[in-house]
Design a protein around this motif. Structure first.
Motif: not given
Length: 290
Positions: A116, A123, A143, A145, A176, A288
């Motif tokens: 990630s 976010s 974040g 996704y 997430q 997404v």
């Protein structure tokens, strides 16, 4: 067209949440007017909320939330999946909150963080009035996704969540992953949608959240449920499940929660939101990509 001059408890809660997240009152009023609220009523409502005055709502006499038996709560103190044993560390009935150990291995946590790191974006929240995604000061994490089964690792985690919770895989939004650095937080909020933002084509209302802790946090970063005085300390590989939607279409306002600021180190979590019905694959991809 007749202007709206009524407000629900649910919308009042979301306005309070949005104010706490850093959105200015004028923007909220403008959004209410855009959605069909009478301008004078919108301003009066905002003034009453800001001054902590009583506010009459259309559902002021709404029946209390009806707690129902859910599958995960019936599984005992050890939940056996295809590839591991998950231990129940804490269980609360009202609201339904379950803290679980050994959900992910140390290696899986590290792999998900590594996967990630290079796809993190600031976010956003979904505006409770307009339904638009936007960044706000009260949510300061970043974040990443994923769509369902995007990689072998994601597919393994998704399947395990399905086995633990008994919620079908296609009732869940894509995973997430969130990263909080020192001082970053997510102020008190609800995970469910206000009534005007429920889209049955996208699985309907959110009814539960499965939150996985991917690392240990030196200080801060706890998940707080302020209405019941509960604080969950992040521990690598553990998860907290909380359920807030019933078969009558009610949502549990006791599920209010926040992620308090990180004091030492950083915080990594993975979140799975579960809907009341099936989410089509196209909706997953749109979520997404937007």
């Amino acid at each position: 067209m007749e202007k709206i001059t009524r407000i629900s408890n649910e919308l009042k809660d979301w306005i309070l949440q949005t104010l706490k997240s850093g959105v200015n009152p004028e923007s909220i009023v403008a959004a209410m007017v855009k959605k069909g609220f009478d301008q004078d009523f919108a301003y009066l409502t905002m003034l009453r909320i800001l001054n902590n005055q009583s506010l009459k709502t259309v559902d002021g006499n709404q029946s209390p939330y009806m707690y129902e038996s859910i599958e995960i709560a019936k599984r005992g103190n050890i939940i056996t999946t295809t590839d591991r044993e998950v231990k129940v560390l804490l269980k609360m009935d009202k609201p339904c909150i379950i803290y679980l150990d050994n959900v992910l291995s140390i290696e899986e946590c590290d792999q998900l963080i590594h996967l990630s790191t290079n796809r993190l974006q600031p976010s956003e929240i979904i505006d409770p009035i307009t339904g638009e995604k936007k960044a706000v000061p009260g949510r300061t994490s970043k974040g990443a996704y994923y769509h369902l089964n995007e990689t072998n690792l994601i597919a393994t985690i998704e399947r395990r969540i399905e086995e633990i919770t008994s919620h079908p895989l296609n009732h869940g939004e894509g995973l997430q992953v969130l990263n909080y650095n020192i001082g970053e937080e997510y102020k008190a909020h609800f995970d469910y949608f206000p009534a005007n933002q429920i889209d049955m084509d996208k699985g309907g209302q959110r009814i539960a959240t499965f939150l996985i802790y991917l690392n240990d946090v030196g200080a801060g970063g706890e998940t707080i449920f302020p209405k019941v005085g509960l604080s969950i300390v992040p521990k690598k590989g553990t998860a907290v499940y909380f359920h807030y939607g019933n078969s009558h279409g009610q949502v549990d306002r006791m599920s209010l929660h926040s992620s308090i600021p990180v004091i030492t180190g950083e915080k990594w979590v993975a979140t799975k939101w579960i809907r009341q019905t099936t989410i089509c694959q196209n909706s997953q991809m749109n979520e997404v990509l937007t």
